[in-house]
Design an enzyme around this catalytic site. Structure first.
Site, PDB file in Angstrom:
ATOM      1  N   GLY A 169    -130.449   6.503 -12.631  1.00 50.53           N
ATOM      2  CA  GLY A 169    -130.882   7.525 -13.582  1.00 50.53           C
ATOM      3  C   GLY A 169    -131.351   6.889 -14.869  1.00 50.53           C
ATOM      4  O   GLY A 169    -131.579   5.670 -14.937  1.00 50.53           O
ATOM      5  N   CYS A 220    -117.939   9.965 -23.361  1.00 49.18           N
ATOM      6  CA  CYS A 220    -116.886   9.070 -22.844  1.00 49.18           C
ATOM      7  C   CYS A 220    -117.361   7.659 -22.509  1.00 49.18           C
ATOM      8  O   CYS A 220    -116.897   6.693 -23.116  1.00 49.18           O
ATOM      9  CB  CYS A 220    -116.242   9.698 -21.624  1.00 49.18           C
ATOM     10  SG  CYS A 220    -115.628  11.342 -21.978  1.00 49.18           S
ATOM     11  N   ARG A 242    -114.108  15.504 -15.507  1.00 45.46           N
ATOM     12  CA  ARG A 242    -115.528  15.354 -15.871  1.00 45.46           C
ATOM     13  C   ARG A 242    -116.033  16.642 -16.482  1.00 45.46           C
ATOM     14  O   ARG A 242    -115.654  17.728 -16.034  1.00 45.46           O
ATOM     15  CB  ARG A 242    -116.373  15.088 -14.612  1.00 45.46           C
ATOM     16  CG  ARG A 242    -116.119  13.791 -13.936  1.00 45.46           C
ATOM     17  CD  ARG A 242    -116.659  13.827 -12.516  1.00 45.46           C
ATOM     18  NE  ARG A 242    -115.939  14.802 -11.692  1.00 45.46           N
ATOM     19  CZ  ARG A 242    -116.236  15.105 -10.433  1.00 45.46           C
ATOM     20  NH1 ARG A 242    -117.264  14.537  -9.845  1.00 45.46           N
ATOM     21  NH2 ARG A 242    -115.510  15.982  -9.759  1.00 45.46           N
ATOM     22  N   LYS A 291    -113.359  28.267 -33.994  1.00 49.79           N
ATOM     23  CA  LYS A 291    -113.153  28.109 -32.548  1.00 49.79           C
ATOM     24  C   LYS A 291    -111.959  28.940 -32.083  1.00 49.79           C
ATOM     25  O   LYS A 291    -112.009  29.632 -31.074  1.00 49.79           O
ATOM     26  CB  LYS A 291    -112.897  26.628 -32.202  1.00 49.79           C
ATOM     27  CG  LYS A 291    -114.127  25.765 -32.186  1.00 49.79           C
ATOM     28  CD  LYS A 291    -113.760  24.385 -31.677  1.00 49.79           C
ATOM     29  CE  LYS A 291    -114.939  23.434 -31.736  1.00 49.79           C
ATOM     30  NZ  LYS A 291    -114.550  22.057 -31.473  1.00 49.79           N
ATOM     31  N   LEU A 326    -123.357   5.926  -7.676  1.00 48.91           N
ATOM     32  CA  LEU A 326    -124.458   5.013  -7.348  1.00 48.91           C
ATOM     33  C   LEU A 326    -125.790   5.752  -7.425  1.00 48.91           C
ATOM     34  O   LEU A 326    -126.710   5.441  -6.682  1.00 48.91           O
ATOM     35  CB  LEU A 326    -124.243   4.427  -5.937  1.00 48.91           C
ATOM     36  CG  LEU A 326    -123.124   3.386  -5.795  1.00 48.91           C
ATOM     37  CD1 LEU A 326    -123.032   2.888  -4.357  1.00 48.91           C
ATOM     38  CD2 LEU A 326    -123.353   2.189  -6.736  1.00 48.91           C
ATOM     39  N   VAL A 384    -111.380  18.505 -23.322  1.00 45.99           N
ATOM     40  CA  VAL A 384    -110.142  18.118 -22.656  1.00 45.99           C
ATOM     41  C   VAL A 384    -109.008  19.074 -23.026  1.00 45.99           C
ATOM     42  O   VAL A 384    -108.293  19.578 -22.149  1.00 45.99           O
ATOM     43  CB  VAL A 384    -109.778  16.656 -23.019  1.00 45.99           C
ATOM     44  CG1 VAL A 384    -108.378  16.309 -22.559  1.00 45.99           C
ATOM     45  CG2 VAL A 384    -110.787  15.699 -22.392  1.00 45.99           C
TER      46      VAL A 384
HETATM   47  C1  UGA Z   1    -116.393  10.652 -17.372  1.00 48.89           C
HETATM   48  C2  UGA Z   1    -115.484  10.289 -16.187  1.00 48.89           C
HETATM   49  O1  UGA Z   1    -116.201  10.499 -14.954  1.00 48.89           O
HETATM   50  C3  UGA Z   1    -114.219  11.134 -16.180  1.00 48.89           C
HETATM   51  O2  UGA Z   1    -113.350  10.727 -15.129  1.00 48.89           O
HETATM   52  C4  UGA Z   1    -113.512  10.967 -17.537  1.00 48.89           C
HETATM   53  O3  UGA Z   1    -112.365  11.796 -17.632  1.00 48.89           O
HETATM   54  C5  UGA Z   1    -114.465  11.346 -18.667  1.00 48.89           C
HETATM   55  O4  UGA Z   1    -115.644  10.519 -18.591  1.00 48.89           O
HETATM   56  C6  UGA Z   1    -113.733  11.120 -19.958  1.00 48.89           C
HETATM   57  O5  UGA Z   1    -113.406   9.961 -20.248  1.00 48.89           O
HETATM   58  O6  UGA Z   1    -113.372  12.099 -20.620  1.00 48.89           O
HETATM   59  P1  UGA Z   1    -118.149  12.627 -17.897  1.00 48.89           P
HETATM   60  O7  UGA Z   1    -118.572  11.787 -19.055  1.00 48.89           O
HETATM   61  O8  UGA Z   1    -117.868  14.066 -18.114  1.00 48.89           O
HETATM   62  O9  UGA Z   1    -116.818  12.004 -17.210  1.00 48.89           O
HETATM   63  O10 UGA Z   1    -119.311  12.586 -16.805  1.00 48.89           O
HETATM   64  P2  UGA Z   1    -119.681  11.702 -15.527  1.00 48.89           P
HETATM   65  O11 UGA Z   1    -119.914  12.616 -14.401  1.00 48.89           O
HETATM   66  O12 UGA Z   1    -118.742  10.602 -15.304  1.00 48.89           O
HETATM   67  O13 UGA Z   1    -121.106  11.120 -15.972  1.00 48.89           O
HETATM   68  C7  UGA Z   1    -121.235  10.225 -17.079  1.00 48.89           C
HETATM   69  C8  UGA Z   1    -122.659   9.728 -17.191  1.00 48.89           C
HETATM   70  O14 UGA Z   1    -122.998   8.886 -16.106  1.00 48.89           O
HETATM   71  C9  UGA Z   1    -123.712  10.848 -17.174  1.00 48.89           C
HETATM   72  O15 UGA Z   1    -124.711  10.564 -18.119  1.00 48.89           O
HETATM   73  C10 UGA Z   1    -124.260  10.808 -15.770  1.00 48.89           C
HETATM   74  O16 UGA Z   1    -125.550  11.303 -15.651  1.00 48.89           O
HETATM   75  C11 UGA Z   1    -124.197   9.313 -15.483  1.00 48.89           C
HETATM   76  N1  UGA Z   1    -124.134   8.997 -14.044  1.00 48.89           N
HETATM   77  C12 UGA Z   1    -123.044   9.331 -13.304  1.00 48.89           C
HETATM   78  C13 UGA Z   1    -125.192   8.322 -13.445  1.00 48.89           C
HETATM   79  O17 UGA Z   1    -126.212   8.009 -14.105  1.00 48.89           O
HETATM   80  N2  UGA Z   1    -125.121   8.017 -12.118  1.00 48.89           N
HETATM   81  C14 UGA Z   1    -124.045   8.335 -11.354  1.00 48.89           C
HETATM   82  O18 UGA Z   1    -124.034   7.990 -10.143  1.00 48.89           O
HETATM   83  C15 UGA Z   1    -122.981   9.018 -11.962  1.00 48.89           C
END
Ligand code: UGA
Length: 439
Positions: free
Chosen positions: A257, A264, A155, A37, A254, A13
């Protein structure tokens, strides 16, 4: 007017924020307690795998809008706005609360070392009520400072896109002066009509938890439906499509997985649950989601066991270690729970990931074997598990995979493969949320 900004913390972030704010035309100095870093970044090298970030780093450091330093004093002396973007990991007590010490240290450092007006922006995900407490501390210390809660919604893997195209910017503060300054900080987004939500501290803090919690609910729901679809013989891809066509539901988040992971959702759902319990108003739906997600990871191994009742001594190939595609991050990745369980059951585990292998190596050392590509993983494997939806796994040469494997069984937990092709080639396979197929 361009602002002089200090960003404390160069994790996902902080780094995306520092680089993005510099690209808006602001002058940014970023700082971190991890000197190695900072040194790498000073040398122009990216420290995480995040598409597009290296180019932006180079562009903004060359334009002298972005610097990295070890001296907080220098950074503060030259900044009007200070972003805190350090980590708030789980505290390890198992009560769901976060470890706030890194934010506390940063806040104390800023209070001690500031001798001119500052807007203190807390971007780290902090417990509800924290910004108000910091404000009280600042008033007590008699510092000229306004506190702003500005939660982040980007994300991993899509951090650059999300920084420049957010769905919204949430700003919690009680100060008109801070509002004006924040408008300047984000003026580029203002110009392209990104909606801004101005609110109080507690609402801003809760919006962050509420949003991540809601997305986790969607994922847990589709994963439980996937389990039901497998039993019924229905297809989760069609079900998600059909649900998503309803504008009130929407098609995103949706995808069934192996369960959500990352730094997060697991942490924020637990923290939201803890906060709700502390205020005496449990959000039981979130408690159920946490439980369902834990089960989902183990359900992958359970389904594999149906195919292969005795896993001991079998060679299992794993494709995908990162918690999602386009990142090298393995924090809370389903791959960890699944590999741990497979090792416990006595399996020989071979792994591949396009980016995350170095992180996995650090954790597992020689407990698993690391392969250079998908075909090496398949060699002599009794089963192949796809755990991350990397694009390169969508176009595998399945013929080659089949001839390399000892027995051609694939469990695709992300639905990246085509069932007709698997059928035609004579694989035994399982796809998440779809009925079991025999060769
Ligand atoms: C998430 C949120 O989407 C962001 O908006 C937020 O800023 C971030 O957390 C945070 O709090 O910092 P992130 O963890 O990077 O982002 O990734 P995501 O794309 O949200 O995926 C999270 C998890 O859910 C992954 O393991 C992904 O594979 C899973 N997922 C996501 C599913 O299994 N199915 C989906 O349809 C979407």
């Amino acid at each position: 007017m361009a602002k002089n900004i200090c960003v404390i913390g160069v994790g996902y972030v902080g780094l995306a924020t520092a680089i993005g704010l510099a690209d808006f035309g602001n002058y940014v100095i970023a700082i971190d307690i991890d000197q190695s870093k900072i040194q790498q970044l000073q040398n122009g090298n990216m420290i995480i795998y995040e598409p597009g970030l290296q180019e932006l780093l180079t562009r903004n450091t060359s334009a002298n809008r972005l610097k990295f330093t070890n001296s907080l004093k220098d950074a503060l002396d030259n900044s009007e706005v200070v972003f805190i973007a350090v980590g708030t990991p789980e505290n390890g007590n198992g009560d769901g609360n976060v470890d706030i010490q890194y934010v506390e240290n940063a806040v104390n450092d800023v209070i001690q070392n500031s001798n001119s007006y500052k807007v203190l922006v807390i971007k780290s995900t902090v417990p509800v009520g924290y910004n108000r407490k910091v404000n009280e501390r600042i008033k007590k210390a008699n510092r000229d400072m306004d506190v702003v809660s500005n939660p982040e919604f980007l994300r991993e893997g899509k951090a650059v896109y999300d920084f420049f195209h957010p769905d919204r910017v949430v700003i919690g503060t009680d100060s008109e002066k801070a509002k004006e300054i924040m408008r300047d900080v984000y003026r580029t987004l203002n110009r392209i009509n990104v909606p801004f939500l101005w609110t109080d501290w507690e609402s801003a803090e809760l919006i962050k938890y509420a949003s991540n919690g809601f997305l986790a609910i969607k994922i847990a729901y589709i994963n439980q439906l996937a389990c039901l679809a497998e039993q019924i013989g229905a297809d989760i891809i069609s079900i998600a499509k059909g649900m998503g066509m309803d504008g009130r539901i929407g098609p995103k988040f949706l995808h069934a997985g192996p369960g959500y992971g990352g730094s997060c959702f697991p942490k924020d759902t637990k923290a939201l649950s803890a906060i709700a319990h502390q205020f005496g108003v449990p959000i039981t739906i979130i408690d159920a989601v946490i439980e369902a997600n834990k089960k989902q990871k183990m359900r992958i191994v359970e389904r594999l066991k149906k195919r292969m009742p005795n896993i001991s001594g079998k060679t299992i190939g794993i494709l995908g270690l990162a918690f999602k595609a386009e990142t090298d991050d393995i924090r809370e990745s389903p791959a960890i729970d699944i590999v741990d369980e497979l090792l416990k059951l006595g399996a020989i585990v071979k792994v591949h990931d396009p980016q995350a292998m170095h992180n996995f190596k650090e954790k597992y050392e020689d407990k698993v074997s690391y392969c250079n590509n998908e075909y090496e993983v398949s060699k002599d494997a009794d089963a192949l598990l796809i755990l991350t939806e990397w694009n390169e796994y969508r176009s595998l040469d399945l013929r080659r995979i089949k001839s390399a494997m000892k027995s051609p069984y694939i469990f695709d937990t992300r639905n990246v493969l085509d069932r007709d092709e698997l059928n035609e080639l004579g694989f035994s396979f399982d796809l998440i949320g779809q009925k079991t197929m025999e060769a």
